[in-house]
Design an enzyme around this catalytic site. Structure first.
Site, PDB file in Angstrom:
ATOM      1  N   LYS A   1      -6.023  -0.395   9.596  1.00  0.00           N
ATOM      2  CA  LYS A   1      -4.773  -0.939   9.081  1.00  0.00           C
ATOM      3  C   LYS A   1      -4.107  -1.714  10.224  1.00  0.00           C
ATOM      4  O   LYS A   1      -3.489  -1.120  11.121  1.00  0.00           O
ATOM      5  CB  LYS A   1      -3.867   0.164   8.552  1.00  0.00           C
ATOM      6  CG  LYS A   1      -2.619  -0.386   7.917  1.00  0.00           C
ATOM      7  CD  LYS A   1      -1.843   0.670   7.176  1.00  0.00           C
ATOM      8  CE  LYS A   1      -0.674   0.057   6.441  1.00  0.00           C
ATOM      9  NZ  LYS A   1       0.271  -0.632   7.315  1.00  0.00           N
TER      10      LYS A   1
ATOM     11  N   LEU B   1       0.829  -1.211   0.000  1.00  0.00           N
ATOM     12  CA  LEU B   1       0.000   0.000   0.000  1.00  0.00           C
ATOM     13  C   LEU B   1       0.857   1.251   0.000  1.00  0.00           C
ATOM     14  O   LEU B   1       1.884   1.298   0.666  1.00  0.00           O
ATOM     15  CB  LEU B   1      -0.867   0.015   1.263  1.00  0.00           C
ATOM     16  CG  LEU B   1      -2.050  -0.931   1.296  1.00  0.00           C
ATOM     17  CD1 LEU B   1      -2.538  -1.091   2.723  1.00  0.00           C
ATOM     18  CD2 LEU B   1      -3.169  -0.428   0.404  1.00  0.00           C
TER      19      LEU B   1
HETATM   20  O1  D41 Z   1      -4.958  -4.105   7.685  1.00  0.00           O
HETATM   21  C1  D41 Z   1      -4.057  -4.083   6.849  1.00  0.00           C
HETATM   22  N1  D41 Z   1      -2.799  -4.115   7.251  1.00  0.00           N
HETATM   23  C2  D41 Z   1      -4.351  -4.037   5.383  1.00  0.00           C
HETATM   24  C3  D41 Z   1      -3.328  -4.318   4.504  1.00  0.00           C
HETATM   25  C4  D41 Z   1      -5.631  -3.743   4.877  1.00  0.00           C
HETATM   26  N2  D41 Z   1      -6.665  -3.481   5.714  1.00  0.00           N
HETATM   27  N3  D41 Z   1      -5.840  -3.731   3.558  1.00  0.00           N
HETATM   28  C5  D41 Z   1      -4.836  -3.980   2.670  1.00  0.00           C
HETATM   29  N4  D41 Z   1      -5.101  -3.969   1.362  1.00  0.00           N
HETATM   30  C6  D41 Z   1      -4.129  -4.224   0.468  1.00  0.00           C
HETATM   31  C7  D41 Z   1      -4.442  -4.180  -0.986  1.00  0.00           C
HETATM   32  C8  D41 Z   1      -5.279  -2.989  -1.312  1.00  0.00           C
HETATM   33  C9  D41 Z   1      -3.184  -4.143  -1.794  1.00  0.00           C
HETATM   34  C10 D41 Z   1      -5.204  -5.432  -1.314  1.00  0.00           C
HETATM   35  C11 D41 Z   1      -3.535  -4.293   3.127  1.00  0.00           C
HETATM   36  C12 D41 Z   1      -2.560  -4.575   2.161  1.00  0.00           C
HETATM   37  N5  D41 Z   1      -2.883  -4.517   0.844  1.00  0.00           N
HETATM   38  C13 D41 Z   1      -1.185  -4.930   2.469  1.00  0.00           C
HETATM   39  N6  D41 Z   1      -0.631  -5.026   3.635  1.00  0.00           N
HETATM   40  C14 D41 Z   1       0.640  -5.360   3.489  1.00  0.00           C
HETATM   41  C15 D41 Z   1       0.893  -5.482   2.217  1.00  0.00           C
HETATM   42  C16 D41 Z   1      -0.244  -5.226   1.558  1.00  0.00           C
END
Ligand code: D41
Length: 602
Positions: A117, A84
């Site tokens: 996140k 991200l």
């Molecule tokens: O909660 C998270 N750490 C989180 C990570 C999240 N809620 N959504 C995420 N969405 C993505 C995409 C949009 C690329 C599918 C992510 C991550 N990626 C992610 N975390 C670490 C690498 C990618």
């Protein structure tokens, strides 16, 4: 020109080293924001001088370099696991939002899905015919490691999906993390048994997932939350992100209850602030929110640049870590007499608060880090907890060694070295003024006897003036003694005496908790009360009786028995109840000593 090349090479080497420390050794030598700053610096230098980009530059691979400690199997991600892009403030967020609106040229308003996140590790789960067949780490986004056996130990991840319309092959992406309560429990146990102590839940989760023995992982209790899709074959999923998450939930997969749809930037900013406020109440660490376009077709339309999608962004919370210098180390004596090293720091601002001191777990943490006065350290402040020293970033060449006390800094008595040298303890009990102050503070605290108006400032003076030498002395205080305390006049003094009078009516559980027996928190007090019902029955209970109570093992049972066997403690309890008149409504319907819990369960 040479110096630019050197600058780029040096940054590449440094960042590769940090990546290695972070991903392979589960240690961070720099705070995240410092790392982000350096990688941004490298990125902009490489953009200007692309001739110096190398294939293994840290900017060219996401996340962990493809090396690992153990000989683990590599897994290829057919659909790459993207990372991200970050924004750190409102201004950059609005720029992201505007860019999306411009690029889509869409007259309809765009719906966004906002989520937490989670601060853990990205994991991909592959289900075939509804069965979990493979789990892998993100690795560099294209190749990860097979961690199926370890992932199977996570209770919230189903090995069989339930429900209908499950695609033949379905890849679910999410974050594995450790609850703060599990982290604390694990570290407490590790300290006791002399095992490795982790500096934060993220490193602990990473360490657990990389375990070669899943029997170790199962004890670590990880959690999981799903946030996206990878591969989908032989079936359909919704074209809305939030509906996909809903589908995941219907299939039995864990999703976050905090995910919301937002329609305007104002709503998104409001969500950001609401989550920031709730953050200290969560039992897990988050480092921001993630904002995604909800419509999967629009996501596709925007696409991705090499490593990150254009349709999502992480809006991070301000840094909770800072680098500062240790100026001194003092030792504080706690309620149970254990000495905790407290570092006095050059003051730094961390998320709106000036931090000038921080604790270390215990004396062994001091040795483990090899901390010296003059060293630069990373300090973290999260929620309302006392700031902590996470690691050393720079050792001072002229650093002074810390002098470990040989006598109690508060009462001068001899110290006892605890099992496995994990700590030092003053065994002088309530005769030690520091322990007495801490015990009194706990005794009057909100969850104990809840005596309003009396805090550590007043307690300190009362103890120093020797007006209070045991818990029960509080109730014998006179107006003319209290008025000798700074800022207390006769009216306030009388009010405090009235508050103490009110506090005499309490509950058995609060009273038990207030006594401050080591390891007896609110829950254990409740359980003891539910089981024994009366003070007399509890006082007569033997170790076997005590271990019948929910959540009490032999260690805690012995602590309780030792406390109750101590002559001074028995006397204080007697004075509090018989002479002072602390009382509570008797409990009806408790298990009582005679009816064993085990037999009730049969
Ligand atoms: O909660 C998270 N750490 C989180 C990570 C999240 N809620 N959504 C995420 N969405 C993505 C995409 C949009 C690329 C599918 C992510 C991550 N990626 C992610 N975390 C670490 C690498 C990618």
């Amino acid at each position: 020109m040479d110096s630019i090349k050197d600058q780029i090479t040096n940054l590449q080497i440094l960042l590769r080293y940090y990546q290695y420390q972070y991903h392979i050794m589960d240690q961070s030598e720099v705070p995240d924001f410092e790392y982000d700053k350096l990688i941004d610096e490298l990125r902009s230098l490489e953009a200007k001088y692309p001739q110096f980009i190398t294939v293994n530059s840290p900017t060219q691979c996401v996340g962990a370099p493809i090396i690992s400690l153990n000989d683990v199997k590599k897994v290829y991600h057919e659909v790459p696991m993207l990372s991200l892009d970050n924004v750190m403030d409102k201004h950059s967020y609005l720029a992201f939002h505007k860019r999306i609106e411009n690029e889509l040229q869409n007259s309809d308003p765009i719906t966004f899905c906002c989520e937490l996140k989670f601060d853990g590790l990205a994991v991909s789960l592959l289900y075939e015919q509804g069965k979990l067949v493979m789990a892998s780490t993100r690795g560099d986004g294209h190749n990860g490691e097979n961690i199926t056996n370890n992932i199977r130990t996570i209770r919230s991840i189903p090995s069989d999906l339930k429900g209908v319309n499950i695609p033949d092959r379905l890849e679910v992406r999410g974050e594995a993390f450790m609850l703060l309560s599990s982290f604390k429990k694990m570290n407490d146990e590790a300290l006791f048994s002399g095992h490795k102590v982790f500096s934060n839940p993220r490193n602990a989760a990473a360490g657990s997932l990389r375990q070669t023995d899943p029997r170790v992982t199962i004890k670590r209790q990880l959690s999981f939350i799903c946030y996206g899709l990878g591969l989908v074959e032989g079936g359909k999923v919704s074209t809305s992100h939030i509906e996909c998450l809903q589908q995941f939930q219907n299939w039995g997969l864990p999703v976050s209850e905090y995910t919301r749809l937002c329609f305007t930037t104002n709503e998104i900013l409001k969500y950001y602030h609401q989550i920031q406020v709730s953050r200290p109440l969560l039992d897990y660490e988050i480092d921001g929110i993630v904002i995604k376009i909800d419509n999967l077709l629009l996501q596709k339309q925007l696409g991705s640049i090499t490593r990150t999608p254009r349709w999502a962004v992480a809006f991070k919370f301000p840094a909770q870590e800072q680098i500062t210098i240790v100026r001194d180390i003092e030792f504080q004596v706690g309620r149970t007499g254990v000495l905790t090293p407290v570092a006095k720091l050059d003051p730094v601002h961390i998320s709106g608060v000036i931090v000038s001191s921080a604790t270390l777990h215990n004396t062994s943490a001091l040795h483990r880090l090899g901390l010296k006065i003059g060293d630069s350290v990373i300090v973290r402040r999260s929620g309302d907890v006392i700031p902590q020293i996470i690691s050393i970033t720079n050792r001072s060449s002229s650093g002074l060694s810390v002098i470990i006390p040989t006598s109690c800094p508060a009462c001068g008595s001899v110290l006892q070295y605890l099992k496995g040298k994990i700590g030092i303890r003053c065994t002088n009990g309530l005769v030690c003024s520091a322990q007495l102050k801490a015990a009194l503070k706990h005794f009057v605290s909100r969850r104990a006897l809840n005596v309003r108006g009396i805090g550590i400032r007043i307690i300190t003076q009362l103890v120093d003036k020797k007006y209070v030498t045991t818990l029960s002395d509080l109730f014998f205080l006179k107006v003319n003694q209290l008025t000798e305390i700074e800022h207390i006049g006769p009216i306030t003094a009388q009010k405090l005496i009235n508050e103490l009078e009110k506090a005499k009516k309490t509950t058995f559980s609060r009273f038990l908790y207030a006594l401050g027996i080591s390891q007896i928190g609110q829950t254990t007090s409740d359980n003891l009360v539910a089981y024994f019902g009366t003070l007399d029955t509890l006082i007569q209970a033997n170790i076997d009786d005590l271990t019948e109570v929910d959540g009490i093992g032999t260690v805690v049972a012995n602590r309780i028995r030792n406390f109750l066997d101590e002559k001074n403690n028995r006397q204080v309890i007697r004075i509090l109840v018989d002479d002072i008149g602390i009382h509570w409504t008797p409990i009806v319907g408790s298990f009582q000593k005679t009816s064993s819990r085990k037999s009730l369960l049969k």
